[in-house]
Design a protein around this motif. Structure first.
Motif, mmCIF file in Angstrom:
data_model
loop_
_atom_site.group_PDB
_atom_site.id
_atom_site.type_symbol
_atom_site.label_atom_id
_atom_site.label_comp_id
_atom_site.label_asym_id
_atom_site.label_seq_id
_atom_site.Cartn_x
_atom_site.Cartn_y
_atom_site.Cartn_z
ATOM 1 N N LEU A 262 0.833 -1.203 0.000
ATOM 2 C CA LEU A 262 0.000 0.000 0.000
ATOM 3 C C LEU A 262 0.870 1.257 0.000
ATOM 4 O O LEU A 262 2.001 1.252 0.474
ATOM 5 C CB LEU A 262 -0.903 0.031 1.231
ATOM 6 N N ASN A 263 0.296 2.314 -0.516
ATOM 7 C CA ASN A 263 0.875 3.653 -0.393
ATOM 8 C C ASN A 263 0.117 4.337 0.743
ATOM 9 O O ASN A 263 -1.075 4.610 0.625
ATOM 10 C CB ASN A 263 0.699 4.409 -1.707
ATOM 11 N N GLU A 274 10.772 4.479 -5.367
ATOM 12 C CA GLU A 274 9.395 4.352 -5.847
ATOM 13 C C GLU A 274 8.690 3.109 -5.320
ATOM 14 O O GLU A 274 7.548 2.836 -5.686
ATOM 15 C CB GLU A 274 9.377 4.353 -7.373
ATOM 16 N N GLY A 275 9.367 2.353 -4.455
ATOM 17 C CA GLY A 275 8.723 1.209 -3.831
ATOM 18 C C GLY A 275 8.495 0.054 -4.786
ATOM 19 O O GLY A 275 9.338 -0.270 -5.623
ATOM 20 N N ARG A 276 7.332 -0.542 -4.688
ATOM 21 C CA ARG A 276 7.046 -1.746 -5.477
ATOM 22 C C ARG A 276 7.097 -1.475 -6.980
ATOM 23 O O ARG A 276 7.369 -2.391 -7.774
ATOM 24 C CB ARG A 276 5.680 -2.309 -5.086
ATOM 25 N N TRP A 286 3.320 2.746 -7.609
ATOM 26 C CA TRP A 286 4.177 3.869 -7.206
ATOM 27 C C TRP A 286 3.970 4.195 -5.728
ATOM 28 O O TRP A 286 2.849 4.388 -5.264
ATOM 29 C CB TRP A 286 3.856 5.086 -8.066
ATOM 30 N N GLY A 287 5.050 4.220 -4.978
ATOM 31 C CA GLY A 287 4.982 4.572 -3.567
ATOM 32 C C GLY A 287 4.386 3.498 -2.683
ATOM 33 O O GLY A 287 4.127 3.748 -1.504
ATOM 34 N N LYS A 288 4.176 2.296 -3.206
ATOM 35 C CA LYS A 288 3.615 1.214 -2.391
ATOM 36 C C LYS A 288 4.735 0.377 -1.766
ATOM 37 O O LYS A 288 5.726 0.058 -2.425
ATOM 38 C CB LYS A 288 2.705 0.305 -3.229
ATOM 39 N N PHE A 289 4.515 0.036 -0.498
ATOM 40 C CA PHE A 289 5.465 -0.803 0.228
ATOM 41 C C PHE A 289 4.702 -1.872 1.001
ATOM 42 O O PHE A 289 3.503 -1.736 1.255
ATOM 43 C CB PHE A 289 6.309 0.051 1.185
ATOM 44 N N LYS A 290 5.398 -2.912 1.354
ATOM 45 C CA LYS A 290 4.761 -4.010 2.069
ATOM 46 C C LYS A 290 4.220 -3.526 3.411
ATOM 47 O O LYS A 290 4.895 -2.799 4.146
ATOM 48 C CB LYS A 290 5.776 -5.140 2.288
ATOM 49 N N VAL A 291 3.009 -3.950 3.728
ATOM 50 C CA VAL A 291 2.394 -3.591 5.008
ATOM 51 C C VAL A 291 3.004 -4.485 6.090
ATOM 52 O O VAL A 291 2.826 -5.693 6.064
ATOM 53 C CB VAL A 291 0.875 -3.784 4.963
#
Length: 376
Positions: A262-263, A274-276, A286-291
């Motif tokens: 999620l971002n 830019e994360g995932r 864009w901007g999403k990372f593991k919760v």
């Protein structure tokens, strides 16, 4: 002439018979990948299915080998760091530094994620770029900003060590040391890191009653019960990303594919990371990372992929604010807030929420000697 022909025929028959008896030796089948004492993992009640590959079963010898490798600085180029350097047990196997420091003082971009309950997960690293612990365990060894080593160098060091050949034999059937076995041993050890005995677990999950009240400490300000309600209702709306199932087991993320990455509106600009999206090349990532899980959150600070939030007060303050609207921020970040997206927690609500989060600390896990440094 006739006798000569008969003689030749007889010689040919003898030769054919002799050759027919010279059967090639049967090829030796590949040695088993694991031959040690079985050490099956019993998952805590209510937890999701475990992910253990069939070709890497848990064994006593494999786990112990993995534990040694996890703590061994031979894996790094300059012999100064190990996996445990950036994943310290008393911090739920996370890093005390904002972002991790590799060999020769190289500074990474991201905070080292806490390591526990990995046996229930399917994708690893903040961007989910690998799908198995066997693969994940090898990445830091060769990463130029982490251990900056090569696997042939690591293998030669382990082969020259007086203890490792016999440990590999005990775990895998012979003394051969290779990349695959190194990854498998570390993965076996990491799968044993299960955290499920916090105060929350004892009061709510293990009792079988998610509504069971905490026994409040009269000497501690705040209400754990009220904090739990803030967490699990739209008042705080934490549960949409950190789910609490009917048994209270998950306190995600990492267990549901729909909430895996999620971002959360931490930044307006993710140009430096830019994360995932860097892995999938999908604009929607864009901007999403593991919760991450909120278990042991009291000790796994600093928080977020970049370690930019230093403590629990700042963490609650960020979610109270509701994050930045960067164009890809998850809608749940603003769902619980007012028209400006802020939650406007009272001072008491902040204290209550903090008290609840502290019930998620599993001190048995943080101090378990099975996960400690075998070289000390």
């Amino acid at each position: 002439m006739k006798h000569l022909k008969i003689h030749i025929v007889l010689l040919l028959c003898v030769a054919i018979f002799t050759l027919s008896q010279c059967k090639p030796e049967p090829k030796e089948s590949n040695p088993p990948t694991s031959v040690g004492t079985p050490a099956p993992i019993t998952p805590p009640a209510g937890f999701p299915a475990m992910n253990i590959p069939a070709d890497n079963p848990q064994t006593v010898e494999g786990v112990e080998l993995g534990r040694h490798l996890f703590y061994d600085k031979k894996l790094s180029a300059d012999l100064t760091i190990s996996c445990a350097t950036c994943h310290e047990q008393f911090r739920a196997f996370s890093d005390v530094d904002q972002v991790s420091t590799g060999v020769n003082g190289k500074i990474g971009r991201r905070q080292a994620m806490a390591l526990f309950n990995l046996v229930f997960q399917e994708e690893f690293f903040w961007d989910g770029r690998v799908q198995s612990l066997e693969e994940q365990s090898l990445h830091p060894i060769v990463d130029p900003v982490e251990m900056d080593n090569t696997l042939p160098v690591v293998i030669s060091r382990l082969e020259a060590d007086s203890a490792y050949p016999s440990m590999f034999k005990a775990a895998f059937g012979d003394t051969k040391i290779n990349e695959e076995r190194i990854g498998k041993a570390i993965a076996q050890f990491e799968r044993t890191m299960i955290s499920a005995n916090s105060e929350f677990d004892r009061v709510k999950r293990l009792s079988g009653n998610i509504n069971a009240p905490f026994i409040e400490d009269p000497n501690t300000p705040g209400s754990k019960n009220n904090g739990f309600l803030i967490f699990t209702t739209e008042r705080g709306d934490c549960f949409h990303c950190h789910s609490v199932d009917k048994d209270g087991a998950y306190l995600g993320g990492g267990f549901g594919q729909d909430l895996q990455f999620l971002n959360n509106g931490l930044k307006m600009d993710y140009s430096n990371d830019e994360g995932r999206k860097e892995f999938t090349n999908e604009a929607s990532d864009w901007g999403k990372f593991k919760v991450p899980s909120v278990r042991n959150i009291e000790w796994s600070f600093p928080y977020m992929h970049d370690g930019s939030i230093p403590n629990l007060d700042s963490l609650i303050g960020f979610y109270n604010f509701g994050g930045f609207d960067n164009g890809n921020t998850d809608p749940n970040m603003k769902f619980a807030g007012n028209e400006n997206g802020t939650r406007n927690f009272t001072a008491q609500e902040i204290q209550d929420l903090k008290e609840f989060l502290r019930t998620l600390t599993d001190y048995d896990f943080l101090e378990d000697p099975r996960f400690s440094d075998p070289f000390e």
